[in-house]
Scaffold this motif. Structure first.
Motif, PDB file in Angstrom:
ATOM      1  N   ARG A  63       0.831  -1.216   0.000  1.00 31.47           N
ATOM      2  CA  ARG A  63       0.000   0.000   0.000  1.00 31.47           C
ATOM      3  C   ARG A  63       0.862   1.261   0.000  1.00 31.47           C
ATOM      4  NH1 ARG A  63      -4.231  -0.009   4.681  1.00 31.47           N
ATOM      5  NH2 ARG A  63      -2.272   0.057   5.854  1.00 31.47           N
ATOM      6  N   LYS A  64       1.995   1.210   0.701  1.00 33.99           N
ATOM      7  CA  LYS A  64       2.887   2.373   0.745  1.00 33.99           C
ATOM      8  C   LYS A  64       3.551   2.638  -0.604  1.00 33.99           C
ATOM      9  CE  LYS A  64       5.807   3.083   3.951  1.00 33.99           C
ATOM     10  NZ  LYS A  64       6.894   2.901   4.955  1.00 33.99           N
ATOM     11  N   HIS A  65       3.733   1.595  -1.399  1.00 28.73           N
ATOM     12  CA  HIS A  65       4.458   1.721  -2.675  1.00 28.73           C
ATOM     13  C   HIS A  65       3.559   1.419  -3.880  1.00 28.73           C
ATOM     14  CE1 HIS A  65       7.592   0.900   0.375  1.00 28.73           C
ATOM     15  NE2 HIS A  65       8.342   1.697  -0.357  1.00 28.73           N
ATOM     16  N   ILE A  66       2.268   1.611  -3.713  1.00 29.88           N
ATOM     17  CA  ILE A  66       1.343   1.165  -4.760  1.00 29.88           C
ATOM     18  C   ILE A  66       1.545   1.906  -6.076  1.00 29.88           C
ATOM     19  CG2 ILE A  66      -0.579   2.723  -4.181  1.00 29.88           C
ATOM     20  CD1 ILE A  66      -2.344   0.074  -4.553  1.00 29.88           C
ATOM     21  N   TRP A  67       1.937   3.183  -6.019  1.00 30.67           N
ATOM     22  CA  TRP A  67       2.114   3.940  -7.263  1.00 30.67           C
ATOM     23  C   TRP A  67       3.397   3.529  -7.979  1.00 30.67           C
ATOM     24  CZ3 TRP A  67      -1.944   5.753  -9.294  1.00 30.67           C
ATOM     25  CH2 TRP A  67      -2.980   6.245  -8.494  1.00 30.67           C
ATOM     26  N   VAL A  68       4.406   3.150  -7.223  1.00 30.77           N
ATOM     27  CA  VAL A  68       5.630   2.623  -7.839  1.00 30.77           C
ATOM     28  C   VAL A  68       5.316   1.322  -8.569  1.00 30.77           C
ATOM     29  CG1 VAL A  68       7.922   1.663  -7.394  1.00 30.77           C
ATOM     30  CG2 VAL A  68       7.166   3.701  -6.165  1.00 30.77           C
ATOM     31  N   LEU A  69       4.585   0.435  -7.903  1.00 29.60           N
ATOM     32  CA  LEU A  69       4.228  -0.849  -8.499  1.00 29.60           C
ATOM     33  C   LEU A  69       3.329  -0.667  -9.724  1.00 29.60           C
ATOM     34  CD1 LEU A  69       3.608  -2.751  -5.156  1.00 29.60           C
ATOM     35  CD2 LEU A  69       5.466  -3.179  -6.769  1.00 29.60           C
ATOM     36  N   ALA A  70       2.389   0.267  -9.626  1.00 30.30           N
ATOM     37  CA  ALA A  70       1.496   0.525 -10.761  1.00 30.30           C
ATOM     38  C   ALA A  70       2.278   1.039 -11.961  1.00 30.30           C
ATOM     39  CB  ALA A  70       0.412   1.523 -10.362  1.00 30.30           C
ATOM     40  N   SER A  71       3.265   1.901 -11.704  1.00 37.39           N
ATOM     41  CA  SER A  71       4.076   2.448 -12.793  1.00 37.39           C
ATOM     42  C   SER A  71       4.928   1.360 -13.444  1.00 37.39           C
ATOM     43  CB  SER A  71       4.977   3.572 -12.266  1.00 37.39           C
ATOM     44  OG  SER A  71       4.202   4.628 -11.740  1.00 37.39           O
ATOM     45  N   LEU A  72       5.487   0.481 -12.619  1.00 36.97           N
ATOM     46  CA  LEU A  72       6.289  -0.627 -13.160  1.00 36.97           C
ATOM     47  C   LEU A  72       5.436  -1.541 -14.026  1.00 36.97           C
ATOM     48  CD1 LEU A  72       8.444  -1.576 -10.029  1.00 36.97           C
ATOM     49  CD2 LEU A  72       9.280  -0.563 -12.156  1.00 36.97           C
ATOM     50  N   GLY A  73       4.232  -1.865 -13.557  1.00 32.30           N
ATOM     51  CA  GLY A  73       3.345  -2.723 -14.331  1.00 32.30           C
ATOM     52  C   GLY A  73       2.931  -2.082 -15.651  1.00 32.30           C
ATOM     53  N   ALA A  74       2.648  -0.784 -15.601  1.00 24.14           N
ATOM     54  CA  ALA A  74       2.235  -0.078 -16.811  1.00 24.14           C
ATOM     55  C   ALA A  74       3.358  -0.034 -17.839  1.00 24.14           C
ATOM     56  CB  ALA A  74       1.782   1.339 -16.461  1.00 24.14           C
ATOM     57  N   LEU A  75       4.578   0.264 -17.367  1.00 26.61           N
ATOM     58  CA  LEU A  75       5.718   0.367 -18.290  1.00 26.61           C
ATOM     59  C   LEU A  75       6.135  -0.987 -18.859  1.00 26.61           C
ATOM     60  CD1 LEU A  75       8.304   2.831 -16.677  1.00 26.61           C
ATOM     61  CD2 LEU A  75       7.195   3.088 -18.888  1.00 26.61           C
ATOM     62  N   GLY A  76       6.497  -1.891 -17.964  1.00 23.42           N
ATOM     63  CA  GLY A  76       7.106  -3.143 -18.394  1.00 23.42           C
ATOM     64  C   GLY A  76       6.141  -4.140 -18.974  1.00 23.42           C
ATOM     65  N   PHE A  77       4.876  -4.098 -18.539  1.00 24.03           N
ATOM     66  CA  PHE A  77       3.924  -5.119 -18.951  1.00 24.03           C
ATOM     67  C   PHE A  77       2.915  -4.606 -19.978  1.00 24.03           C
ATOM     68  CE2 PHE A  77       4.177  -8.007 -14.919  1.00 24.03           C
ATOM     69  CZ  PHE A  77       5.550  -8.051 -15.044  1.00 24.03           C
ATOM     70  N   THR A  78       2.339  -3.428 -19.730  1.00 31.70           N
ATOM     71  CA  THR A  78       1.287  -2.941 -20.635  1.00 31.70           C
ATOM     72  C   THR A  78       1.860  -2.283 -21.889  1.00 31.70           C
ATOM     73  OG1 THR A  78      -0.223  -2.565 -18.793  1.00 31.70           O
ATOM     74  CG2 THR A  78      -0.723  -1.445 -20.850  1.00 31.70           C
ATOM     75  N   VAL A  79       2.601  -1.196 -21.698  1.00 36.98           N
ATOM     76  CA  VAL A  79       3.057  -0.398 -22.838  1.00 36.98           C
ATOM     77  C   VAL A  79       3.994  -1.210 -23.727  1.00 36.98           C
ATOM     78  CG1 VAL A  79       4.263   1.691 -23.556  1.00 36.98           C
ATOM     79  CG2 VAL A  79       2.767   1.746 -21.547  1.00 36.98           C
TER      80      VAL A  79
END
Length: 310
Positions: A63-79
């Motif tokens: 929960r403390k790092h949720i935006w970091v994790l979301a950004s990693l998922g968006a970059l490496g997995f989605t885009v």
């Protein structure tokens, strides 16, 4: 430790080489954005079924790092995957595989510029050789095409994908210290959520292709191998030997991707492909050899300093 990392990273690149082939086979059977969304929806569901207890235990940190994790998922997995699957509508699986060898160069450069990580001369020469191999592939064997930026849309889009995944690899250093199952759940779930707008655009512009039976089979492959197993192996490889050295193994993607493209897709293998593969394969050997020697020398110096201090 090194041997375990090498096995994990070789399997990672084999599965990723297969990802390019699966993306090419998917053309006409499922549209690229929907393919990306389906991939991460099913991967996230499987990971939650496996790792829910771990995620619950790690939730305060997550929960403390949720935006970091979301950004990693968006970059490496989605885009990255949306760009890859779209690029495969305009260029060959061989080209997209070889072009991914540009990632180590960008990882080295970013780590040096942002974090002042040491780089051995052999590593510099190694990724320059890899860069030349990528340039040969992107220009279809004619380097003068790069001077006038005469690239087809697929190759240009794949180079953007390479930039994105390099950024993801470097940014992995900021991931929180949580169990790999929790990490993978959050990355896959973030990828699923952030891929939805891409699929919505595909539907709104009447570009969507619903999967047929063949499309579903390809989805099953990319969920299990490139999505779950390869990502787990890659993250663990980075932990064992670091981003610089682990990133070099991405140069094996062109080897596996090219072989699979010829064997499965029947794509034409040109002379410039052979030269490009030789360059990137030589680059990975030289850079990894130099990196291991530098790491051993640093470890020896550290031990000597400890001995003197005692």
């Amino acid at each position: 430790m090194f041997r375990n990392a090498y096995v994990l990273l070789l399997l990672t690149t084999l599965f990723w080489g297969g990802n390019s082939v699966a993306g090419k086979l998917a053309v006409g059977h499922v549209s690229p954005m929907l393919f990306t969304t389906m991939r991460w929806a099913f991967a996230a569901a499987l990971l939650v079924a496996i790792g829910w207890p771990r995620l619950r235990a790690d939730w305060p940190v997550v929960r403390k790092h949720i935006w970091v994790l979301a950004s990693l998922g968006a970059l490496g997995f989605t885009v990255f995957n949306a760009a890859l699957y779209t690029a495969l509508n305009f260029t060959t699986a061989i080209n997209t595989s070889i072009e991914q060898a540009g990632m180590p160069m960008l990882i080295f450069a970013a780590n040096f510029l942002l974090f002042r990580m040491r780089v051995a001369p052999g590593q510099i020469l190694g990724f320059l050789l890899s860069l030349l191999g990528v340039a040969l592939t992107a220009s279809h064997g004619n380097l003068s095409n790069l001077v006038v930026l005469d690239l087809n849309f697929g190759d240009a889009l794949m180079l953007v994908a390479v930039l994105v995944y390099s950024a993801y690899t470097v940014a992995l250093r900021f991931k929180p210290d949580i169990h790999w199952q929790s990490l993978m759940i959050m990355l896959a779930a973030s990828a699923f959520v952030t891929s939805i707008p891409f699929t919505a655009w595909e539907i709104a512009t009447d570009r969507v292709i619903a999967p047929d039976l063949y499309g579903w089979a390809l989805t099953a492959y990319v969920v299990v191998f490139p999505s779950i197993m390869a990502q787990m192996f890659y993250i663990r490889g980075v932990e064992l030997i670091g981003a610089n050295r682990a990133g070099l193994f991405i140069n094996m993607v062109p080897i596996f991707g090219t072989l699979l493209s010829v064997l499965i897709l029947g794509e034409d293998f040109q002379l410039y492909h052979a030269l490009a593969i030789a360059l990137v394969f030589g680059g990975i050997w030289l850079a990894e050899h130099s990196g291991r020697k530098m790491a051993s020398a640093e470890e020896l110096m550290a031990r000597s300093a400890v001995d003197r201090g005692s």
